[in-house]
Structures are given as structure tokens and as C-alpha cells.
Motif scaffolding. Structure first.
Motif, PDB file in Angstrom:
ATOM      1  N   HIS A 159      -9.379   4.276  -2.466  1.00  0.00           N
ATOM      2  CA  HIS A 159      -8.542   3.131  -2.810  1.00  0.00           C
ATOM      3  C   HIS A 159      -8.386   3.016  -4.323  1.00  0.00           C
ATOM      4  N   SER A 212       0.159   5.489   0.452  1.00  0.00           N
ATOM      5  CA  SER A 212      -0.671   6.691   0.552  1.00  0.00           C
ATOM      6  C   SER A 212      -0.001   7.813  -0.228  1.00  0.00           C
ATOM      7  N   GLN A 214      -7.901  11.248   0.023  1.00  0.00           N
ATOM      8  CA  GLN A 214      -6.654  11.195  -0.737  1.00  0.00           C
ATOM      9  C   GLN A 214      -6.451   9.783  -1.317  1.00  0.00           C
ATOM     10  N   PRO A 254      -5.622  12.200   5.385  1.00  0.00           N
ATOM     11  CA  PRO A 254      -5.744  11.113   4.401  1.00  0.00           C
ATOM     12  C   PRO A 254      -7.153  10.964   3.819  1.00  0.00           C
ATOM     13  N   SER A 281      -9.518   7.044   2.832  1.00  0.00           N
ATOM     14  CA  SER A 281      -8.877   7.365   1.561  1.00  0.00           C
ATOM     15  C   SER A 281      -9.628   6.746   0.387  1.00  0.00           C
ATOM     16  N   CYS A 301       0.844  -1.196   0.000  1.00  0.00           N
ATOM     17  CA  CYS A 301       0.000   0.000   0.000  1.00  0.00           C
ATOM     18  C   CYS A 301       0.877   1.243   0.000  1.00  0.00           C
ATOM     19  N   LEU A 304      -5.061   6.168  -2.085  1.00  0.00           N
ATOM     20  CA  LEU A 304      -4.298   5.126  -1.405  1.00  0.00           C
ATOM     21  C   LEU A 304      -4.170   3.958  -2.378  1.00  0.00           C
TER      22      LEU A 304
END
Length: 322
Positions: A58, A19, A30, A27, A56, A17, A32
Motif C-alpha cells: 500500500h 493497482s 505490487q 498483485p 499488495s 485506489c 497499490l
């Protein structure tokens, strides 16, 4: 990933993962990135569920897609800001104390440059040196800077105009300023100095070269908005702000040829872009660290103030562009 993977037992599953934002940024909303590298759907879904607490967006990618998009949106963008910082330090300039560097586009350049140099060097070195896709892009950016600067020095206005407009047509398909990501009322709010009463004309070599680089590499930056960082969105925003305003772009070309106000700064910027590119090409971590930290020491006294202004700027601009 491959080097890491070979040391793990075959029954260990891997979901990576990433970010796509820095510290100090909420987050929520945002991007991810999630990479189902070696894992069952059940394990991937579990990781996704655990990370849902961040709020976030995804984005599922392969490792190769992640590396290419990271190079497109981060490595070459960072190279531009790193080169700006190196140029200002070489000229012993604190740009927020110089009227020609205040207001509008310059506020974004200054705040993001200081934000980057207030961070850890290895973050940017890793993105640039350890990602094979990044090296080619950083090299092209340095080449674009050099070639455009030579046209400025040689006074080849028509050739410069044709090249700039060709790049603009490739990257920005539509014209006009109706739907800009960023506008004056947002750009002018975040300054570390007192804005001069009159806007100072600028050659904006940094932005001309960025759009030229995107054109040469066939990158359409809007395609990466779903997994772009706040810094990339601001960088694209000020590039768009310049290139979609015909009068401002023509003024920029005229200034590049006829006005020497930024000539010394553009010279140092060209040196810096080529130097960063060489250090990345050579895979020189120590050389990267040494250069980064020497510039970091130069700007250090203003980091705390810049961080506060930068966080607020990112928050406000993300509300406009997110």
C-alpha cells in the motif's frame, strides 16, 4: 476527481485506489495506491483492511501526487512502446522475424510492445490524454527523439555524445554494472524468435531519448520505484543496462552516426513519437483509438504467444527487481 465529486452528496466519503500493474500479474507485492480524498481515518482504514487480501504494497498518495507519478512512470513509458509498434507497423515489420531485433534489450521492447497493443486502447488513451501532467512529458519525449535523430542525420557525433553523457550523468548517478536491475541471462531468455549467433549493433534511439527526456524534465526514475509498474521497472532496467555499460553506450553512439542499418526504423520511430504526441496534445480520443486499433490489427496474430512469454518475463524480472 473534481467533476466526479460534485455530483455526490456531501456525506459520501471517497477513497480512491489504483493497482499499478496490468492483468495477468500477481498483485502480491505490487504497489497499490490509496488516496484518502474525502474520507475519515476510520473509513480509510476500513478500505485498507478490505484491500489487504490482495497482498499488495500500500502506497498512500494525494490525487496530485498520484497523477504526477503516474505520468512519470506510465504515460511517457507507454508512449515509447506505442511509437515502436507504430514504426514497425509502418515498415510492415514483425520484429521477432528480423535477426537484428532479437536478444537482450530487444526482447523486452518486443514483448512489452505486443503486450500493450493486445490490451484496450482506452486504458492508454486515458492515462495520456486525461492526465494534464502526462501531456508535457509525452511532448518532451517526442522532442528528445526528434533532436537526437537530427544529430544522427547530421553526423554530429561529438554533440550527440555530449548530450547523451550529460543525460546519463543526471539520471544515473553511479557508474558500473555491479548492481544492474537486469542482466543478459535474464534478458536473453524471453524471445519470440531465434536469437542470431552474433549480437547486432543498435542505435537504441528509443532508450537514448527516454533518458534524455528524464533529464530534460528533471525526473529521477529511481524515486518512483515504490509505486512503479512492472513495465516501468523493465523499461528502467534496460535503460540502465545500456547507460551504465560504457562500451555498449559508446557502441550505440557510433552506430547511430556511422551505421545506416536502423536509419529507416529510427525515421519511422521519430514520425510515430511526434504523431502520438500530437494526438495527445489535441485531446483526440478518436484519433488515438483509430491509430491504436490499426496497429493492433497488424500485430494481432502473435498476441497469444506474446502474452504467455510476456507474463513469464514479467514474473521472472519482478523476482529480480521487486
Amino acid at each position: 476527481m473534481a467533476a466526479f465529486e460534485k455530483h455526490l452528496p456531501s456525506d459520501v466519503e471517497i477513497v480512491s485506489c489504483h493497482s499499478l500493474h496490468g492483468p495477468g500479474v500477481d498483485p502480491k507485492g505490487q504497489p497499490l495506491v490509496l488516496i484518502q480524498h474525502r474520507a475519515s481515518n476510520e473509513s480509510y482504514n476500513l478500505v485498507e483492511k478490505i484491500l489487504s487480501c490482495l497482498g499488495s504494497k500500500h502506497v498512500k498518495l494525494s490525487a496530485d501526487e498520484h497523477d504526477r507519478i503516474t505520468a512519470d512512470t506510465q504515460a511517457v513509458t507507454h508512449a515509447a512502446f506505442l511509437s515502436m509498434g507504430a514504426a514497425w507497423a509502418a515498415n510492415a515489420q514483425f520484429p521477432w522475424e528480423i535477426p537484428r531485433y532479437l536478444g537482450g534489450i530487444e526482447n523486452v521492447k518486443i514483448n512489452i510492445t505486443l503486450r500493450i497493443f493486445a490490451a484496450k486502447w482506452h486504458v492508454y488513451a486515458g492515462l495520456a490524454i486525461l492526465n494534464p501532467a502526462a501531456r508535457r512529458q509525452i511532448r518532451q519525449y517526442a522532442q528528445s527523439v526528434t533532436e537526437l535523430f537530427k544529430l544522427m542525420l547530421e553526423g554530429k557525433k561529438q554533440e550527440l555524445r555530449e548530450r547523451v553523457h550529460t543525460a546519463a550523468a543526471a539520471v544515473f548517478k553511479s557508474e558500473g554494472v555491479e548492481n544492474l536491475l537486469l542482466r543478459d541471462e535474464v534478458l536473453d531468455r524471453f524471445s519470440l524468435g531465434t536469437k542470431p549467433p552474433q549480437r547486432v549493433k543498435n542505435s537504441h534511439l528509443t532508450l537514448l531519448a527516454m533518458v534524455d527526456c528524464w533529464w530534460k524534465l528533471g525526473i529521477v526514475p529511481y524515486k518512483h520505484m515504490i509505486c512503479s509498474t512492472p513495465i516501468f521497472r523493465m523499461w528502467l532496467g534496460i535503460a540502465e543496462y545500456l547507460f551504465r555499460n560504457k562500451e555498449l553506450l559508446e557502441e550505440c553512439i557510433d552506430t547511430a552516426i556511422e551505421d545506416n542499418t536502423f536509419r529507416a526504423d529510427d525515421l519511422e520511430f521519430t514520425f510515430a513519437a511526434r504523431d502520438w504526441s500530437d494526438r495527445v496534445d489535441f485531446g483526440n480520443m478518436d484519433g488515438y483509438r483509430e491509430k491504436f486499433q490499426s496497429i493492433q490489427r497488424f500485430f494481432e496474430p502473435r498476441f497469444e504467444e506474446a502474452k504467455k512469454v510476456g507474463n513469464e518475463m514479467i514474473k521472472t524480472i519482478m523476482e529480480k527487481t521487486g
